[in-house]
Design a protein around this motif. Sequence first.
Motif, PDB file in Angstrom:
ATOM      1  N   LYS A  30       0.835  -1.205   0.000  1.00  0.00           N
ATOM      2  CA  LYS A  30       0.000   0.000   0.000  1.00  0.00           C
ATOM      3  C   LYS A  30       0.865   1.249   0.000  1.00  0.00           C
ATOM      4  O   LYS A  30       2.045   1.209   0.338  1.00  0.00           O
ATOM      5  CB  LYS A  30      -0.936   0.001   1.212  1.00  0.00           C
ATOM      6  N   GLN A  31       0.227   2.366  -0.358  1.00  0.00           N
ATOM      7  CA  GLN A  31       0.942   3.630  -0.338  1.00  0.00           C
ATOM      8  C   GLN A  31       1.052   4.158   1.083  1.00  0.00           C
ATOM      9  O   GLN A  31       0.232   3.845   1.953  1.00  0.00           O
ATOM     10  CB  GLN A  31       0.194   4.653  -1.213  1.00  0.00           C
ATOM     11  N   ARG A  32       2.073   4.990   1.291  1.00  0.00           N
ATOM     12  CA  ARG A  32       2.220   5.634   2.590  1.00  0.00           C
ATOM     13  C   ARG A  32       1.053   6.593   2.791  1.00  0.00           C
ATOM     14  O   ARG A  32       0.684   7.334   1.877  1.00  0.00           O
ATOM     15  CB  ARG A  32       3.552   6.371   2.655  1.00  0.00           C
ATOM     16  N   GLU A  33       0.474   6.596   3.986  1.00  0.00           N
ATOM     17  CA  GLU A  33      -0.670   7.447   4.268  1.00  0.00           C
ATOM     18  C   GLU A  33      -0.442   8.242   5.554  1.00  0.00           C
ATOM     19  O   GLU A  33       0.229   7.778   6.481  1.00  0.00           O
ATOM     20  CB  GLU A  33      -1.950   6.616   4.402  1.00  0.00           C
ATOM     21  N   LEU A  34      -1.047   9.420   5.600  1.00  0.00           N
ATOM     22  CA  LEU A  34      -0.983  10.257   6.783  1.00  0.00           C
ATOM     23  C   LEU A  34      -1.879   9.670   7.862  1.00  0.00           C
ATOM     24  O   LEU A  34      -3.037   9.352   7.611  1.00  0.00           O
ATOM     25  CB  LEU A  34      -1.430  11.681   6.460  1.00  0.00           C
ATOM     26  N   VAL A  35      -1.333   9.540   9.063  1.00  0.00           N
ATOM     27  CA  VAL A  35      -2.095   9.032  10.198  1.00  0.00           C
ATOM     28  C   VAL A  35      -2.568  10.185  11.076  1.00  0.00           C
ATOM     29  O   VAL A  35      -3.736  10.280  11.431  1.00  0.00           O
ATOM     30  CB  VAL A  35      -1.248   8.052  11.042  1.00  0.00           C
ATOM     31  N   ALA A  36      -1.631  11.062  11.450  1.00  0.00           N
ATOM     32  CA  ALA A  36      -1.954  12.175  12.339  1.00  0.00           C
ATOM     33  C   ALA A  36      -0.937  13.284  12.134  1.00  0.00           C
ATOM     34  O   ALA A  36       0.218  13.027  11.787  1.00  0.00           O
ATOM     35  CB  ALA A  36      -1.973  11.725  13.791  1.00  0.00           C
ATOM     36  N   HIS A  37      -1.389  14.521  12.387  1.00  0.00           N
ATOM     37  CA  HIS A  37      -0.577  15.705  12.129  1.00  0.00           C
ATOM     38  C   HIS A  37      -0.786  16.682  13.278  1.00  0.00           C
ATOM     39  O   HIS A  37      -1.902  16.814  13.800  1.00  0.00           O
ATOM     40  CB  HIS A  37      -1.036  16.304  10.799  1.00  0.00           C
ATOM     41  N   ILE A  38       0.294  17.357  13.678  1.00  0.00           N
ATOM     42  CA  ILE A  38       0.177  18.345  14.750  1.00  0.00           C
ATOM     43  C   ILE A  38       1.034  19.554  14.409  1.00  0.00           C
ATOM     44  O   ILE A  38       2.193  19.422  13.994  1.00  0.00           O
ATOM     45  CB  ILE A  38       0.576  17.727  16.115  1.00  0.00           C
ATOM     46  N   SER A  82       2.900  23.340  15.346  1.00  0.00           N
ATOM     47  CA  SER A  82       3.728  23.788  16.461  1.00  0.00           C
ATOM     48  C   SER A  82       2.865  24.350  17.590  1.00  0.00           C
ATOM     49  O   SER A  82       3.269  24.314  18.757  1.00  0.00           O
ATOM     50  CB  SER A  82       4.735  24.835  15.997  1.00  0.00           C
ATOM     51  N   GLY A  83       1.682  24.820  17.240  1.00  0.00           N
ATOM     52  CA  GLY A  83       0.765  25.362  18.245  1.00  0.00           C
ATOM     53  C   GLY A  83      -0.121  24.318  18.899  1.00  0.00           C
ATOM     54  O   GLY A  83      -0.875  24.631  19.813  1.00  0.00           O
ATOM     55  N   GLY A  84      -0.051  23.078  18.415  1.00  0.00           N
ATOM     56  CA  GLY A  84      -0.808  21.997  19.023  1.00  0.00           C
ATOM     57  C   GLY A  84      -2.100  21.619  18.332  1.00  0.00           C
ATOM     58  O   GLY A  84      -2.826  20.743  18.803  1.00  0.00           O
ATOM     59  N   SER A  85      -2.423  22.244  17.205  1.00  0.00           N
ATOM     60  CA  SER A  85      -3.618  21.839  16.463  1.00  0.00           C
ATOM     61  C   SER A  85      -3.373  20.497  15.799  1.00  0.00           C
ATOM     62  O   SER A  85      -2.289  20.253  15.260  1.00  0.00           O
ATOM     63  CB  SER A  85      -3.959  22.882  15.400  1.00  0.00           C
ATOM     64  N   THR A  86      -4.387  19.644  15.839  1.00  0.00           N
ATOM     65  CA  THR A  86      -4.213  18.283  15.348  1.00  0.00           C
ATOM     66  C   THR A  86      -5.263  17.910  14.310  1.00  0.00           C
ATOM     67  O   THR A  86      -6.350  18.493  14.270  1.00  0.00           O
ATOM     68  CB  THR A  86      -4.317  17.264  16.501  1.00  0.00           C
ATOM     69  N   ASN A  87      -4.910  16.959  13.461  1.00  0.00           N
ATOM     70  CA  ASN A  87      -5.916  16.305  12.637  1.00  0.00           C
ATOM     71  C   ASN A  87      -5.500  14.858  12.416  1.00  0.00           C
ATOM     72  O   ASN A  87      -4.324  14.502  12.576  1.00  0.00           O
ATOM     73  CB  ASN A  87      -6.194  17.027  11.316  1.00  0.00           C
ATOM     74  N   TYR A  88      -6.502  14.037  12.104  1.00  0.00           N
ATOM     75  CA  TYR A  88      -6.310  12.590  12.052  1.00  0.00           C
ATOM     76  C   TYR A  88      -6.954  11.991  10.813  1.00  0.00           C
ATOM     77  O   TYR A  88      -7.958  12.506  10.309  1.00  0.00           O
ATOM     78  CB  TYR A  88      -6.947  11.923  13.280  1.00  0.00           C
ATOM     79  N   ALA A  89      -6.411  10.875  10.374  1.00  0.00           N
ATOM     80  CA  ALA A  89      -7.082  10.093   9.353  1.00  0.00           C
ATOM     81  C   ALA A  89      -8.381   9.553   9.943  1.00  0.00           C
ATOM     82  O   ALA A  89      -8.444   9.232  11.140  1.00  0.00           O
ATOM     83  CB  ALA A  89      -6.186   8.931   8.909  1.00  0.00           C
ATOM     84  N   ASP A  90      -9.411   9.451   9.118  1.00  0.00           N
ATOM     85  CA  ASP A  90     -10.695   8.963   9.608  1.00  0.00           C
ATOM     86  C   ASP A  90     -10.572   7.583  10.259  1.00  0.00           C
ATOM     87  O   ASP A  90     -11.273   7.278  11.226  1.00  0.00           O
ATOM     88  CB  ASP A  90     -11.705   8.897   8.453  1.00  0.00           C
TER      89      ASP A  90
END
Length: 122
Positions: A43-51, A53-61
Motif C-alpha cells: 500500500k501507499q504511505r498514508e498520513l495518520v496524524a498531524h500536529i 507547532s501550536g498543538g492543532s491536530t488532525n487525524y485520518a478517519d
Amino acid sequence: QVQLVESGGGLVQPGGSLRLSCAASGSIFSANAMAWYRQAPGKQRELVAHITSGGSTNYADSVKGRFTISRDNAKNTVYLQMSSLKPEDTAVYYCNAEVKSYSGYFYLRDYWGQGTQVTVSS
C-alpha cells in the motif's frame, strides 16, 4: 543536519495499546509541523496524524477516536498514543517533521525517520 529517531513499535494483540515516540535532534532552530505516517505492505504511505507547532491536530478517519498525537516542543519530540488497535493498523510507522534550521540563513526542510514496525496480531 537533522535526525529523527522513532521508538516504541512492536507486536500487540488486537484491542491493545502502543505509544510511539519520535525525537528530533541536530541543527534545529525550531520544529514546525510534525506528523506520523504509515505504510502497510503493498500500500501507499498514508498520513495518520498531524500536529502543528501550536498543538492543532488532525487525524485520518480510520484512527479518529483511537489514536492521539502530541508533542513536547522543549524536547522536539512527537508522540503517537495508539489504543484499540486493529490488525489493519499493522504497518511501518514513520515520523515526519518540518524543521527550521540556521546556517548563515534560515531554511526549512522536511525530514523522515527510519520507521518503526507495528504489528497487531493475536
